[in-house]
Scaffold this active site. Sequence first.
Site, PDB file in Angstrom:
ATOM      1  N   GLY A 131      11.270 -24.069  -2.293  1.00  0.00           N
ATOM      2  CA  GLY A 131      10.940 -25.194  -2.380  1.00  0.00           C
ATOM      3  C   GLY A 131      10.743 -25.851  -3.866  1.00  0.00           C
TER       4      GLY A 131
ATOM      5  N   ARG B 127      21.917 -19.038   2.712  1.00  0.00           N
ATOM      6  CA  ARG B 127      20.937 -20.191   2.258  1.00  0.00           C
ATOM      7  C   ARG B 127      20.867 -20.051   0.595  1.00  0.00           C
ATOM      8  NH1 ARG B 127      17.508 -21.855   6.196  1.00  0.00           N
ATOM      9  NH2 ARG B 127      16.030 -22.720   4.736  1.00  0.00           N
TER      10      ARG B 127
ATOM     11  N   GLU C  57      34.457 -28.230  -1.622  1.00  0.00           N
ATOM     12  CA  GLU C  57      33.385 -27.174  -1.458  1.00  0.00           C
ATOM     13  C   GLU C  57      33.741 -25.777  -1.941  1.00  0.00           C
ATOM     14  OE1 GLU C  57      30.324 -29.047   1.936  1.00  0.00           O
ATOM     15  OE2 GLU C  57      32.036 -28.511   2.493  1.00  0.00           O
TER      16      GLU C  57
END
Length: 609
Positions: A101, A27, A489
């Site tokens: 966030g 992540r 990627e």
Amino acid sequence: MCGIIGYIGDKNAAEVLTTGLKRLEYRGYDSAGIALLDGDLVVKKKKGKIADLVKTMNFSDYEHHTLGIGHTRWATHGEPSDVNSHPHTDCKGEIALVHNGIIENFSIIKRMLTERGHTIVSDTDTEVIVHLLEYYHEELPLVEALRRTLLKVEGTYGIAVISSKEPGKIVAARNGSPLILGVGDGEMVLASDASAVIEHTRQVIYIEDGELLEITSDGFQTYDLDNQIVDKKLEEIDWDIESIEKQGFDHFMLKEIFEQPETITNAFRGRVLTETGHARLDGLRLSDEEIQKIKRIIFIACGTSWHAGLIGEYLIEEYARIPVEVEYASEFRYRSPILDEGDLVVVISQSGETADTLAALREASSRGIKVLGITNVVGSTIARESDGGVYIHAGPEIGVASTKAFTSQITVIILLTMLLARRKYMTSEEGRIYMETLLAIPSQVNKILESSDLIKNIAEIYKNHRNFLYLGRGIQFPVALEGALKLKEISYIHAEGYPAAEMKHGPIALIDENMPVVFIATRDEVYQKVVSNMQEVKARNGKIIAIATEGDQEIENYADHVIYIPEVRKIVSPLLTVIPLQLLAYHIAVLRGCHVDQPRNLAKSVTVE
């Protein structure tokens, strides 16, 4: 994006947190840190990967610390550095906070805090939260202080907080960034996703937007932002720890490429009615009457999932004769889309948490449009907020570059196509033939995987090239886009996908002896057109790698290298043509020394704009 973990129990929290962070590292991996509480607050954080943090720690020093929070970062505000790493602390060193966030009004809050004497030491938006929390926590309990704080901030967040003033407790909250709580026997594990929880317990609760959570070792309580208690139901994770181990493969990406015969099978298992040629997708919650009223389908997604939606456009328009549009979620949410009665929106997201896709779902729902979700993660926000949908059952996908989720999405979209087509124009005999074709795909994928060494040899030749073109026509055009994306990627080589016929409208200017061109040239109705495009490249000394149908000897007259796939009907062909492109990207990246599972600047789940 960023990964969050929290632990309360009887184990060494430092060990639990760092192990959990390793599970969450896909992540984000710009920096990592943990905060531990046993009387005083202890914070350890470091720029770089989890391994860099672990090198700075002696875990025996923390054997009495059984409570803490941790974070692995994908940088948004502030470059990767030790000081910008999470956790962040208040001026007194009593509160530690981790955050996933973006706080949109952080500059206003920062100015207010500095005017009141707070010292902000990092460049992040996150740090203002902990200082605002410090202000309220002077007089209020931690959970109430966090509630007051969140009423002042604007943006998205998954937050976990600990305070030396209230030991034995973690407080958390969510708005737009996923959080789940694993409920164990005398221990609790808070995390951004289940991969960090499953080692401890299968029993979880999913935190919803606008909810706060107060956690102790033997219980929890959930509140909304109005301070009302929210009842939560325990749910069970349906996969195990072995699913997120490499199991002998060098990389998760390679493991996930080789899992595709199984994951494609899982995507169609129990959903294929061979005798009648029907598909069963009960989770869509669409009646025959509603299907007949569909006038237009809009696929909304990002990245690889957007490519799956493009394949859906080709399939549904050809076989079900329903108009289809495919939208980037990030664009859909910021314009004024025209949505009418008879429209059906289908959002696609591996994680079920993609911020732009979720916002698009909510936009469509607010207009009274029925929204279906195609996602991989049970209990994800998109799964919960859609009117209906389909799980792809690909299992945990750890490699940042999606592979098995893409083919599982395509499999589900083929089933959706069949469901719609059989209720419109497709005969039962046609349906039966197509379904039998789909059932044969896993064994055919296995056959292509046997070509991995051949593809590695091709990768050796082209590993140092700086540019690639990927070309396909019809349903193979989205596959060309996906092949180019995979190479970009993980190998950092510039690659572009185009419809083959569009090469003459610009990209042909790039063709020379240093330009490898990957053609998807399977035997179908546009085969000769693709061959003509190959001849145009050959005439300009371009190097050609062709994905071709077994038995096609003609192609060898034009291509420098040929990778053969079994002959199949067009409706399922993307499930085969994409496999060599995944392997080509993988082998080139490995040969270039790239970290294929954690490519630079990328994260697995994009939960911020």
